[in-house]
Design a protein around this motif. Structure first.
Motif, short mmCIF file in Angstrom:
data_model
loop_
_atom_site.label_atom_id
_atom_site.label_comp_id
_atom_site.label_asym_id
_atom_site.label_seq_id
_atom_site.Cartn_x
_atom_site.Cartn_y
_atom_site.Cartn_z
N THR A 135 48.36 28.74 34.59
CA THR A 135 49.14 29.96 34.87
C THR A 135 48.49 31.14 34.17
O THR A 135 48.27 31.09 32.95
CB THR A 135 50.57 29.84 34.29
N LYS A 147 38.94 34.32 44.76
CA LYS A 147 37.76 33.50 44.44
C LYS A 147 38.15 32.33 43.54
O LYS A 147 37.88 31.17 43.86
CB LYS A 147 36.72 34.39 43.73
N THR A 148 38.79 32.67 42.41
CA THR A 148 39.16 31.61 41.47
C THR A 148 40.67 31.56 41.23
O THR A 148 41.15 30.69 40.51
CB THR A 148 38.46 31.81 40.10
N SER A 149 41.40 32.52 41.81
CA SER A 149 42.85 32.58 41.57
C SER A 149 43.62 32.36 42.85
O SER A 149 43.06 32.48 43.96
CB SER A 149 43.22 33.92 40.94
N ARG A 194 46.88 44.53 34.28
CA ARG A 194 45.94 43.78 33.46
C ARG A 194 44.89 44.73 32.85
O ARG A 194 44.53 44.61 31.67
CB ARG A 194 45.28 42.69 34.31
C1 LIG Z 1 43.00 31.76 33.18
C2 LIG Z 1 41.78 32.17 32.38
C3 LIG Z 1 40.81 30.97 32.27
C4 LIG Z 1 41.09 33.29 33.17
O1 LIG Z 1 40.08 33.80 32.38
P1 LIG Z 1 39.60 35.33 32.61
O2 LIG Z 1 38.53 35.60 31.62
O3 LIG Z 1 40.80 36.21 32.68
O4 LIG Z 1 38.93 35.19 34.03
P2 LIG Z 1 38.58 36.34 35.04
O5 LIG Z 1 38.70 37.71 34.47
O6 LIG Z 1 37.29 35.91 35.66
O7 LIG Z 1 39.75 36.19 36.14
C5 LIG Z 1 39.86 34.98 36.89
C6 LIG Z 1 40.76 35.27 38.07
O8 LIG Z 1 42.06 35.52 37.60
C7 LIG Z 1 42.53 36.78 38.10
N1 LIG Z 1 43.40 37.36 37.08
C8 LIG Z 1 43.18 37.50 35.77
N2 LIG Z 1 44.22 38.08 35.18
C9 LIG Z 1 45.15 38.29 36.15
C10 LIG Z 1 46.45 38.84 36.17
N3 LIG Z 1 47.06 39.31 35.07
N4 LIG Z 1 47.09 38.90 37.35
C11 LIG Z 1 46.51 38.44 38.48
N5 LIG Z 1 45.28 37.88 38.52
C12 LIG Z 1 44.62 37.82 37.36
C13 LIG Z 1 41.25 37.58 38.34
O9 LIG Z 1 41.49 38.62 39.27
C14 LIG Z 1 40.36 36.49 38.90
O10 LIG Z 1 40.73 36.22 40.25
P3 LIG Z 1 39.64 36.02 41.43
O11 LIG Z 1 38.52 35.15 40.91
O12 LIG Z 1 40.42 35.31 42.51
O13 LIG Z 1 39.18 37.38 41.84
C15 LIG Z 1 42.14 32.71 30.94
O14 LIG Z 1 42.79 33.96 31.09
C16 LIG Z 1 43.08 31.73 30.24
O15 LIG Z 1 42.65 30.66 29.81
N6 LIG Z 1 44.36 32.13 30.09
C17 LIG Z 1 45.36 31.26 29.46
C18 LIG Z 1 45.99 30.36 30.52
C19 LIG Z 1 47.06 29.48 29.91
O16 LIG Z 1 46.91 28.99 28.81
N7 LIG Z 1 48.16 29.27 30.67
C20 LIG Z 1 49.27 28.48 30.19
C21 LIG Z 1 49.03 27.01 30.34
S1 LIG Z 1 49.01 26.51 32.03
#
Ligand SMILES: CC(C)(COP(=O)(O)OP(=O)(O)OC[C@H]1O[C@@H](n2cnc3c(N)ncnc32)[C@H](O)[C@@H]1OP(=O)(O)O)[C@@H](O)C(=O)NCCC(=O)NCCS
Length: 150
Positions: free
Chosen positions: A39, A68-70, A139
């Motif tokens: 999440t 792409k990744t979300s 964000r």
């Molecule tokens: C999820 C995680 C790996 C993403 O890492 P990141 O460095 O933010 O990665 P990116 O910036 O490349 O974003 C990845 C994708 O997420 C999306 N994204 C990031 N933050 C977002 C937000 N607040 N809202 C919507 N989408 C978001 C980006 O747009 C991207 O999507 P796309 O590839 O489809 O275009 C990292 O933020 C993380 O580990 N977060 C903690 C997650 C967690 O612990 N959750 C609770 C346990 S399940």
């Protein structure tokens, strides 16, 4: 829902429903991807009707949109009295969540694309794109604050 799930007012705690929503959405995301998804955002969670002890609560989760990744998952939660099988379940909550597919190191990885089929699926896709714009703007604001050390 049991008496372990209640708030101070005797109805079910919103946090219990929120965890249930996250679990249901997580299952849908992982099933769609075929690998782990975490999440990254939960928004527009709306609790419309109180849930009571003894209610049977169930959720419907659907992949609305993939990037792409979300991916965005929409969740609808229903409740029905355990002893009133003849009554229609009541829609008590809705939510939208964003998950990110991750590899074994927790890094984002490409997710399989969802193909909208019905007119409702197409509508959900377009609405999800609008929500995504808002989320990414929020964000960016958060990232700016963090960069400023705020
Ligand atoms: C999820 C995680 C790996 C993403 O890492 P990141 O460095 O933010 O990665 P990116 O910036 O490349 O974003 C990845 C994708 O997420 C999306 N994204 C990031 N933050 C977002 C937000 N607040 N809202 C919507 N989408 C978001 C980006 O747009 C991207 O999507 P796309 O590839 O489809 O275009 C990292 O933020 C993380 O580990 N977060 C903690 C997650 C967690 O612990 N959750 C609770 C346990 S399940």
């Amino acid at each position: 829902m049991t008496n372990q799930d209640v708030n101070l007012y005797g109805t079910v705690h919103g946090g219990v429903i929120m965890k249930f929503v996250d679990d249901a959405a997580g299952a849908a995301a992982a099933r769609h991807c075929g690998f782990n998804a975490v999440t990254v955002a939960i928004d527009e969670i709306t609790l419309m009707v109180p849930v009571k002890v003894g209610d049977l609560v169930h959720a419907k989760a659907q992949v609305n949109w993939t990037g792409k990744t979300s991916l965005e998952i929409g969740v609808t939660v229903f409740a029905e009295r355990w002893n009133e099988a003849d009554r229609e379940p009541v829609n008590v909550a809705t939510a939208y969540l964003v998950f990110v597919g991750v590899d074994a190191d927790g890094n984002p990885r490409h997710v399989p694309q969802v193909v909208p089929e019905s007119p409702d699926d197409v509508r959900r896709w377009h609405e999800a794109e609008i929500r995504r714009e808002h989320r990414l703007a929020r964000r960016q604001a958060i990232d700016r604050h963090r960069a400023d050390g705020a």
